[in-house]
Design a protein around this motif. Structure first.
Motif, short mmCIF file in Angstrom:
data_model
loop_
_atom_site.label_atom_id
_atom_site.label_comp_id
_atom_site.label_asym_id
_atom_site.label_seq_id
_atom_site.Cartn_x
_atom_site.Cartn_y
_atom_site.Cartn_z
N LEU A 1 19.89 -6.47 -25.11
CA LEU A 1 20.46 -5.79 -26.27
C LEU A 1 21.18 -6.85 -27.10
O LEU A 1 22.31 -7.25 -26.78
CB LEU A 1 21.46 -4.72 -25.82
N PRO A 2 20.56 -7.38 -28.15
CA PRO A 2 21.15 -8.50 -28.90
C PRO A 2 22.46 -8.15 -29.59
O PRO A 2 23.25 -9.05 -29.91
CB PRO A 2 20.06 -8.87 -29.91
N GLU A 3 22.69 -6.88 -29.82
CA GLU A 3 23.94 -6.45 -30.45
C GLU A 3 24.76 -5.56 -29.52
O GLU A 3 25.74 -4.95 -29.96
CB GLU A 3 23.63 -5.72 -31.76
N GLY A 4 24.36 -5.46 -28.26
CA GLY A 4 25.07 -4.58 -27.34
C GLY A 4 24.87 -3.13 -27.73
O GLY A 4 23.79 -2.72 -28.12
N GLY A 5 25.94 -2.34 -27.59
CA GLY A 5 25.85 -0.93 -27.98
C GLY A 5 25.11 -0.10 -26.96
O GLY A 5 25.19 -0.35 -25.76
N GLU A 6 24.37 0.87 -27.45
CA GLU A 6 23.66 1.76 -26.55
C GLU A 6 22.17 1.78 -26.87
O GLU A 6 21.75 1.46 -27.98
CB GLU A 6 24.23 3.18 -26.62
N VAL A 7 21.41 2.16 -25.86
CA VAL A 7 19.97 2.21 -26.00
C VAL A 7 19.45 3.36 -25.15
O VAL A 7 20.01 3.67 -24.09
CB VAL A 7 19.33 0.86 -25.55
N GLY B 1 29.41 -7.38 -27.85
CA GLY B 1 28.56 -8.56 -27.73
C GLY B 1 27.19 -8.22 -27.16
O GLY B 1 26.89 -7.07 -26.85
N ASP B 2 26.36 -9.26 -27.05
CA ASP B 2 25.02 -9.04 -26.50
C ASP B 2 25.09 -8.88 -24.98
O ASP B 2 25.94 -9.48 -24.31
CB ASP B 2 24.09 -10.20 -26.89
N TRP B 3 24.18 -8.09 -24.43
CA TRP B 3 24.12 -7.82 -22.99
C TRP B 3 22.67 -7.71 -22.57
O TRP B 3 21.79 -7.39 -23.37
CB TRP B 3 24.84 -6.52 -22.64
N ALA B 4 22.43 -8.00 -21.29
CA ALA B 4 21.13 -7.74 -20.67
C ALA B 4 21.34 -6.78 -19.51
O ALA B 4 22.43 -6.71 -18.94
CB ALA B 4 20.51 -9.04 -20.17
N THR B 5 20.31 -6.04 -19.18
CA THR B 5 20.41 -5.12 -18.05
C THR B 5 19.14 -5.19 -17.22
O THR B 5 18.04 -5.38 -17.73
CB THR B 5 20.68 -3.68 -18.51
N ARG B 6 19.33 -5.08 -15.91
CA ARG B 6 18.22 -5.07 -14.95
C ARG B 6 18.13 -3.68 -14.35
O ARG B 6 19.13 -3.13 -13.88
CB ARG B 6 18.48 -6.10 -13.85
N ILE B 7 16.93 -3.12 -14.35
CA ILE B 7 16.70 -1.77 -13.82
C ILE B 7 15.60 -1.87 -12.78
O ILE B 7 14.46 -2.21 -13.10
CB ILE B 7 16.30 -0.79 -14.94
N VAL B 8 15.94 -1.60 -11.53
CA VAL B 8 14.96 -1.73 -10.44
C VAL B 8 15.01 -0.47 -9.59
O VAL B 8 16.04 0.22 -9.53
CB VAL B 8 15.25 -2.97 -9.58
N PRO B 9 13.92 -0.12 -8.89
CA PRO B 9 13.91 1.07 -8.05
C PRO B 9 14.93 0.98 -6.91
O PRO B 9 15.17 -0.11 -6.38
CB PRO B 9 12.49 1.12 -7.49
N VAL B 10 15.53 2.10 -6.57
CA VAL B 10 16.39 2.14 -5.39
C VAL B 10 15.53 1.86 -4.17
O VAL B 10 14.44 2.44 -4.02
CB VAL B 10 17.07 3.53 -5.28
N PRO B 11 15.95 0.96 -3.28
CA PRO B 11 15.17 0.70 -2.07
C PRO B 11 14.92 1.99 -1.30
O PRO B 11 15.78 2.87 -1.24
CB PRO B 11 16.06 -0.26 -1.27
N PRO B 12 13.73 2.14 -0.71
CA PRO B 12 13.37 3.44 -0.10
C PRO B 12 14.29 3.88 1.02
O PRO B 12 14.44 5.09 1.25
CB PRO B 12 11.95 3.18 0.41
N HIS B 13 14.96 2.95 1.71
CA HIS B 13 15.80 3.32 2.83
C HIS B 13 17.30 3.24 2.51
O HIS B 13 18.12 3.29 3.40
CB HIS B 13 15.49 2.47 4.05
#
Length: 271
Positions: free
Chosen positions: A203-209, A253-265
């Motif tokens: 997100l180059p300007e942060g905020g919401e998406v 400010g700018d932010w990055a986010t990582r979205i990954v699956p919850v581990p199965p166990h």
């Protein structure tokens, strides 16, 4: 360089540097000022024939990358120069689309996808440029401005912030991920994804998406502040269900986010 012994020069270079695991050969800074493309490709083939390690090869020119690269077996990656040296190009974020365009041009010709490299990307010190390049499936190479006799510490912020981007990308299977702008339903963000699984957003300007995540799965969302660079850490972890989700950056400010699956166990979080 008429009458020059190119083959000898290539052998010397391969002998001296060929053992390096991460070596790539970038042919002739601004080759088009001296050679036609067929002649340059002929020299690149000489290099390919002599190199027993099969290092990746690219070719550099002045802001005019050619579609002919795509069909040339001598070439493995682009070497793209953007903007003016030292400029504050307002098109920093355009590197995302430039990378995507090259990937699509390769795919539309049913060719292997060239690694998209910005070897003289500008603006040189604006991290939004290299974040947008990475999230488009490209690669960024820091370009050092004159005066060249400055100590390397003059570029410490760039090295540090680039190192942070590397840490973020290294936490994901980036080699299996492709640009996925369709994931972003609203707001300003770039997305790289392994469809159905891992997602990276900048997100180059942060905020919401607002994003569309695969239905029927739970995901872990963690945020990354690009400013601290290598000293950065993933933070503000949360869990969300698949489907449309609204994500809000933790601060300005700018932010990055990582979205990954919850581990199965993994144990469910207490409500």
């Amino acid at each position: 360089w008429h009458g020059y012994d190119y083959a000898r020069y290539y052998r010397e270079i391969i002998a001296r540097f060929g053992y390096l695991a991460a070596l790539i050969f970038n042919f002739n800074e601004e080759y088009n000022e001296n050679y036609k493309l067929p002649q340059a490709l002929e020299y690149l083939q000489q290099l390919a024939d002599l190199d027993p390690f099969h290092h990746p090869r690219g070719i550099h020119n002045v802001n005019t990358p050619s579609d002919d690269y795509i069909a040339a077996p001598q070439i493995d990656f682009t070497s793209i120069q953007t903007g003016s040296p030292g400029g504050r190009d307002p098109g920093a974020l355009l590197h995302n689309q430039r990378a995507i365009d090259w990937i699509e041009r390769c795919q539309s010709r049913d060719c292997r996808v060239l690694m998209v490299g910005f070897d003289e990307g500008r603006p040189e010190e604006d991290r939004r440029a290299w974040w947008s390049a990475y999230l488009g499936g490209g690669v960024w190479e820091a370009h050092v401005l004159p005066p060249y006799d400055r100590p390397m510490s003059a570029w410490e912020r760039v090295w540090t912030e680039l190192g942070g981007t590397q840490t973020f990308m290294g936490s994901l299977p980036f080699w299996e991920m492709t640009p996925a702008s369709e994931v972003v339903l609203g707001g300003k963000a770039f997305c790289l994804a392994k469809h159905g699984e891992s997602h990276a957003l900048y997100l180059p300007e942060g905020g919401e998406v607002e994003v569309q995540l695969p239905a029927g799965r739970d995901f872990v969302v963690t945020w990354w502040n690009p400013a601290p660079g290598r000293a950065g850490k993933f933070s503000h972890e949360s869990r969300v269900r698949g489907g449309p989700q609204r994500l809000v950056a933790p601060a300005d400010g700018d932010w990055a986010t990582r979205i990954v699956p919850v581990p199965p166990h993994a144990r469910p979080r207490p409500q």
